[in-house]
Design a protein around this motif. Structure first.
Motif, PDB file in Angstrom:
ATOM      1  N   GLY A  95       0.634  -1.168   0.013  1.00  0.00           N
ATOM      2  CA  GLY A  95      -0.090   0.022   0.013  1.00  0.00           C
ATOM      3  C   GLY A  95       1.011   1.208   0.003  1.00  0.00           C
ATOM      4  O   GLY A  95       2.014   1.028   0.183  1.00  0.00           O
ATOM      5  N   GLN A 115      -3.893   4.202  -0.028  1.00  0.00           N
ATOM      6  CA  GLN A 115      -4.554   3.323  -1.028  1.00  0.00           C
ATOM      7  C   GLN A 115      -3.779   1.991  -0.803  1.00  0.00           C
ATOM      8  O   GLN A 115      -2.679   1.893  -1.015  1.00  0.00           O
ATOM      9  N   HIS A 116      -4.584   1.181  -0.571  1.00  0.00           N
ATOM     10  CA  HIS A 116      -4.109  -0.244  -0.401  1.00  0.00           C
ATOM     11  C   HIS A 116      -4.058  -0.988  -1.777  1.00  0.00           C
ATOM     12  O   HIS A 116      -4.643  -0.668  -2.790  1.00  0.00           O
ATOM     13  N   ARG A 117      -3.290  -2.207  -1.627  1.00  0.00           N
ATOM     14  CA  ARG A 117      -2.992  -2.611  -2.960  1.00  0.00           C
ATOM     15  C   ARG A 117      -4.231  -3.491  -3.626  1.00  0.00           C
ATOM     16  O   ARG A 117      -4.496  -3.561  -4.791  1.00  0.00           O
ATOM     17  N   SER A 118      -4.949  -3.646  -2.792  1.00  0.00           N
ATOM     18  CA  SER A 118      -6.374  -4.257  -3.150  1.00  0.00           C
ATOM     19  C   SER A 118      -7.177  -3.432  -3.793  1.00  0.00           C
ATOM     20  O   SER A 118      -8.260  -3.642  -4.593  1.00  0.00           O
ATOM     21  N   GLY A 119      -7.105  -2.128  -3.428  1.00  0.00           N
ATOM     22  CA  GLY A 119      -7.954  -0.955  -4.171  1.00  0.00           C
ATOM     23  C   GLY A 119      -7.110  -0.123  -5.034  1.00  0.00           C
ATOM     24  O   GLY A 119      -7.627   0.864  -5.446  1.00  0.00           O
ATOM     25  N   THR A 120      -5.946  -0.493  -5.536  1.00  0.00           N
ATOM     26  CA  THR A 120      -5.241   0.152  -6.437  1.00  0.00           C
ATOM     27  C   THR A 120      -5.596  -0.053  -7.855  1.00  0.00           C
ATOM     28  O   THR A 120      -5.816  -1.192  -8.321  1.00  0.00           O
ATOM     29  N   PRO A 121      -5.995   1.047  -8.693  1.00  0.00           N
ATOM     30  CA  PRO A 121      -6.241   0.775 -10.036  1.00  0.00           C
ATOM     31  C   PRO A 121      -5.134   0.723 -10.882  1.00  0.00           C
ATOM     32  O   PRO A 121      -4.072   0.594 -10.523  1.00  0.00           O
ATOM     33  N   LYS A 122      -5.407   0.127 -12.147  1.00  0.00           N
ATOM     34  CA  LYS A 122      -4.497  -0.087 -13.111  1.00  0.00           C
ATOM     35  C   LYS A 122      -4.209   0.890 -14.190  1.00  0.00           C
ATOM     36  O   LYS A 122      -5.069   0.832 -15.129  1.00  0.00           O
ATOM     37  N   GLN A 180      -9.322   8.553  -5.651  1.00  0.00           N
ATOM     38  CA  GLN A 180      -9.133   6.943  -5.509  1.00  0.00           C
ATOM     39  C   GLN A 180      -8.371   6.623  -4.169  1.00  0.00           C
ATOM     40  O   GLN A 180      -8.033   5.416  -4.023  1.00  0.00           O
ATOM     41  N   TRP A 181      -8.099   7.476  -3.462  1.00  0.00           N
ATOM     42  CA  TRP A 181      -7.241   7.371  -2.201  1.00  0.00           C
ATOM     43  C   TRP A 181      -8.503   7.655  -1.019  1.00  0.00           C
ATOM     44  O   TRP A 181      -9.447   8.480  -1.093  1.00  0.00           O
ATOM     45  N   GLN A 182      -8.178   7.037   0.103  1.00  0.00           N
ATOM     46  CA  GLN A 182      -9.014   7.050   1.419  1.00  0.00           C
ATOM     47  C   GLN A 182      -8.572   7.743   2.289  1.00  0.00           C
ATOM     48  O   GLN A 182      -7.409   7.725   2.576  1.00  0.00           O
TER      49      GLN A 182
END
Length: 383
Positions: A283, A295-302, A318-320
């Motif tokens: 993250g 931003q965690h890896r599970s929620g990282t866009p491509k 896209q960040w929390q």
């Protein structure tokens, strides 16, 4: 309830930082809350003695805040057995001599950074305080910023996985002083007076990196004087001989790399005056003075690079946000409380004069790196 008066000689409180953060928002704030309660129920009552060179300024400050004690005679204040602690927020060039006097007088000492103008002098102060058996500390306020405390929480939780890199951006535009008054004192831009952004900011970066990510093993820096002429407090031009921007790369224990830009010649296009982005295998996070986003890896866009199409989304969205989850007091006041507990109930306090010497060491080696155009190793130091 027992009340114990603690008399603190505060030298340099007519300056911006000493006045606002240390006197008003720390010591006077402690008085407003009724003092500092220790574990045994004793309540410490701080009694400041304002010290400085300008009698009218001291008299005005004392009158403004209803304080009885002030003096332009540091030696007399230190000779007074009622003085318990000496605090220094003077210009850096005057700090070493005053701290040495305070230690010789048997006072506990607490000081702004940098603790001295050279690493040799800073390390000498740490050894002097150790040999005298007095408690000693150096202000390392950035560690107590809400944004960095949230970042520390993420690190402690293992959120990042393996930390790969740290990217820091600090600075703002300091007016030259000709058509708008400068918001920093002119001595900051004269090397002979202890000025320069490397001397000012690298000690901060040392303790932030050391405490959060690992000891700095090497530094490669470029220090620049972008604006060679400025105007002083009287409106007169002077040569700016000190660096006003520095670009540094720091190799850390564990393999992470930090890159930090420090500048008084940059216009702000970020959410806060200082921001650190930390990237890890699991993250990433961006921390400022007060906020921290993750931003965690599970929620990282491509993301896909395509310069032919406009971006239709906001990367920032896209960040929390990391929640506060606690109430954050003024960082300077928090550190004052810790130092007072260290002195009067032997509470833990690791930000001592040795830690201050590490900051001066990094600044000195950063300037050497810039002058010699090479990476410089940062050796470990000990008392």
């Amino acid at each position: 309830m027992t009340r114990k008066t603690v008399r603190i000689a505060m030298n340099g409180v007519t300056g911006r930082m000493g006045h606002r953060q240390h006197l008003v928002r720390s010591i006077l704030a402690l008085r407003e809350q009724g003092g500092l309660e220790l574990a045994d129920g004793t309540r410490l009552w701080p009694e400041p003695v304002l010290v400085g060179r300008r009698e009218p300024a001291l008299r005005e400050l004392a009158g403004r805040y209803g304080l009885e004690r002030w003096s332009t005679d540091l030696d007399a204040v230190l000779a007074d057995p009622a003085t318990d602690i000496y605090f220094d927020a003077q210009v850096t060039s005057a700090r070493e001599e005053a701290l040495r006097k305070a230690v010789a007088a048997g006072k506990h000492v607490y000081a702004e950074k940098p603790s001295a103008t050279s690493f040799e002098a800073a390390l000498g102060l740490a050894r002097l305080a150790r040999d005298a058996g007095v408690k000693h500390g150096v202000v390392q306020d950035k560690l107590f910023l809400p944004g960095l405390r949230k970042l520390s929480r993420l690190i402690d939780s293992g959120f990042f996985g393996q930390i790969l890199s740290v990217r820091g951006e600090f600075g703002y535009w300091v007016f030259e002083g000709d058509w708008q008054e400068a918001q920093r004192p002119s001595w900051n831009y004269r090397t002979a007076d202890g000025g320069g952004i490397v001397v000012d900011m690298f000690p901060h970066w040392e303790y932030v990196l050391h405490e959060l990510f690992g000891r700095v093993r090497s530094v490669q820096a470029l220090a620049v004087t972008h604006i060679p002429q400025r105007w002083d407090e009287r409106g007169k031009p002077y040569d700016a001989t000190a660096d006003d921007a520095a670009y540094g790369i720091f190799e850390l224990d564990g393999g992470a790399v930090a890159q930090i830009n420090s500048s008084w010649t940059v216009r702000v296009h970020r959410d806060e005056l200082v921001e650190f982005q930390v990237d890890g295998t699991h993250g990433s996070a961006v921390a400022g003075l007060r906020t921290c986003r993750l931003q965690h890896r599970s929620g990282t866009p491509k993301p896909v690079w395509n310069p032919d199409l406009p971006v239709t989304h906001s990367f920032r969205d896209q960040w929390q946000e990391v929640p506060d989850n606690e109430e954050f007091d003024n960082g300077f006041k928090t550190q004052w409380e810790l130092f007072l507990r260290h002195v009067y109930e032997d509470g833990p306090y690791r930000w001592d004069l040795l830690a201050g010497a590490r900051g001066v060491q990094l600044a000195e080696l950063g300037l050497r790196s810039s002058a010699e155009g090479r990476r410089v190793d940062v050796p470990e130091i000990a008392l």
